[in-house]
Design an enzyme around this catalytic site. Structure first.
Site, PDB file in Angstrom:
ATOM      1  CB  SER A  87      -0.924  -0.175   1.137  1.00 27.94           C
ATOM      2  OG  SER A  87      -1.639   1.170   1.328  1.00 27.94           O
ATOM      3  CG  HIS A  91      -4.254  -0.814  -0.687  1.00 25.93           C
ATOM      4  ND1 HIS A  91      -3.954  -0.807   0.649  1.00 25.93           N
ATOM      5  CD2 HIS A  91      -4.877  -2.170  -0.913  1.00 25.93           C
ATOM      6  CE1 HIS A  91      -4.158  -1.981   1.529  1.00 25.93           C
ATOM      7  NE2 HIS A  91      -4.844  -2.763   0.374  1.00 25.93           N
ATOM      8  CG  ASP A 151      -5.823  -5.396   2.780  1.00 23.46           C
ATOM      9  OD1 ASP A 151      -6.689  -6.276   2.946  1.00 23.46           O
ATOM     10  OD2 ASP A 151      -5.347  -5.047   1.732  1.00 23.46           O
TER      11      ASP A 151
END
Length: 370
Positions: free
Chosen positions: A188, A215, A311
């Site tokens: 991310s 992401h 995540d």
């Protein structure tokens, strides 16, 4: 402003956008908008005489554009993280992905339509989390930078993994080694730059598919895939639904959709869906990691790179449970040690490595000669 407040500089040629970003941050007691500028040249001039902790930088501006300003900020103020604010145009997306690969720590999409109140709400949710995450190293406030996590970062295989219940899943000493057949990567904040460093070190003919969840909003990931292909020399695409997995290709999850591994007529394929976000993310690392565990079992090799939040932790548990291998990027080389720290804290990482050593470990694990 308190002595510990995070000082933000907003750089955008639109007074409306500067106002929306300011309002999205003003309710945060630990964040203060220390200044604004309408182009990169004025921003640099302001920074010469004013302290700042993070810059929010427009991509397209007159006088000095965002990409030029980013490079000058990196040169003159290398300790100051930069978050890009991008319009959802093809030109804006291309420039933003390039900025991220050069070291901008993240990006947010500027509001296009809708009410000012909704724009402020969305910006606040995205920006506040990102600002606090990228400034956590400087302030030492990262919730995962504790003794428990630090004790795991010894770069060694651990004797056992723990399930969420705390019970050992299996012993590393008796783990059956199986040659990896797939490489899955989750990342991310700071990810595009990490990928730009990692992937060119993996051979073009690396003999297995690579699947990546970064992401990123829709409209950006196709450009990211083209950048990865250019950097690595390996064919790279934004994944499509029911696309056969080929051993010498790299697949990037499309922005706004989850990427999974499935099977069709005995052939492993990519699956794309619009299931609900996980950890507020779509694409999320979890669906990819879970599906890799389900379809490749202990021949799964997973890498968790820099990123805020947690995540991928549930998917990492499933990879561990079937005997797959997980590498995590270390804190020192991560822009934000959130996602890899969660894996380390849970006892799921086989090795915790600086970014510069991950490619060599992947090749070693996969018995690749270069």
């Amino acid at each position: 402003m308190t002595p510990n407040s995070t000082r933000v500089l907003i750089v955008d040629d639109s007074a409306v956008i500067r106002g929306l970003i300011t309002k999205s941050l003003e309710k945060e007691p630990d964040i203060v908008v220390a200044g604004t500028a309408m182009n990169g040249e004025r921003a640099l001039s302001w920074m010469e005489s004013n302290p700042v902790d993070v810059v929010i930088l427009d991509v397209e501006m007159p006088v000095m554009d965002g990409l030029t300003a980013l490079q000058k900020i990196q040169q003159d103020f290398p300790e100051v993280p930069v978050i890009m604010a991008s319009g959802l145009t093809s030109k804006g997306a291309e420039t933003t992905v390039k900025a991220l690969s050069l070291g901008a720590v993240g990006c947010v999409a500027k509001p296009q339509t809708g009410s000012a109140a909704e724009s402020i709400r969305v910006l606040s949710r995205e920006l506040v989390m990102m600002i606090k995450a990228v400034c956590s190293k400087k302030t030492g406030t990262s919730p995962l930078s504790d003794k428990k996590v630090q004790n795991q970062t010894n770069n060694q295989l651990k004797p056992s993994r723990l399930a969420p219940s705390g019970k050992a899943l299996y012993s590393k000493n008796i783990k059956f080694f199986k040659q990896p057949e797939v490489l899955v990567i989750g990342t991310s904040t700071g990810g595009p730059k990490a990928l730009a460093e990692l992937l060119p070190k993996i051979p073009v003919d690396f003999p297995m598919p690579i699947l990546i969840v970064q992401h990123m909003p829709a409209g950006f990931t196709e450009i990211l895939a083209s950048h990865i292909q250019k950097d690595s020399g390996r064919k790279t695409v934004e994944a499509k639904h029911n696309q056969p997995l080929e051993s010498h290709m790299t697949y990037v999850a499309p922005g706004g959709s989850h990427l999974l591994i499935g099977e069709k007529n005995g052939q492993k394929v990519t699956l794309i869906n619009q299931d609900p976000p996980e950890h507020f993310c779509r694409p999320s690392v979890n669906p990819l990691f879970r599906s890799a565990a389900a379809h490749f079992g202990n021949s799964t090799l997973a890498v968790m790179l820099t990123g805020m939040g947690e995540d991928g932790i549930e998917g990492s548990h499933e990879i561990a449970q079937v005997g797959g291998t997980i590498f995590a990027q270390d804190e020192a080389t991560s822009v934000v040690w959130g996602m890899p720290a969660a894996v380390v804290a849970a006892g799921l990482a086989d090795k915790v490595l600086p970014l510069s050593k991950i490619a060599a470990e992947i090749k070693s694990q996969c018995l690749v000669r270069t």
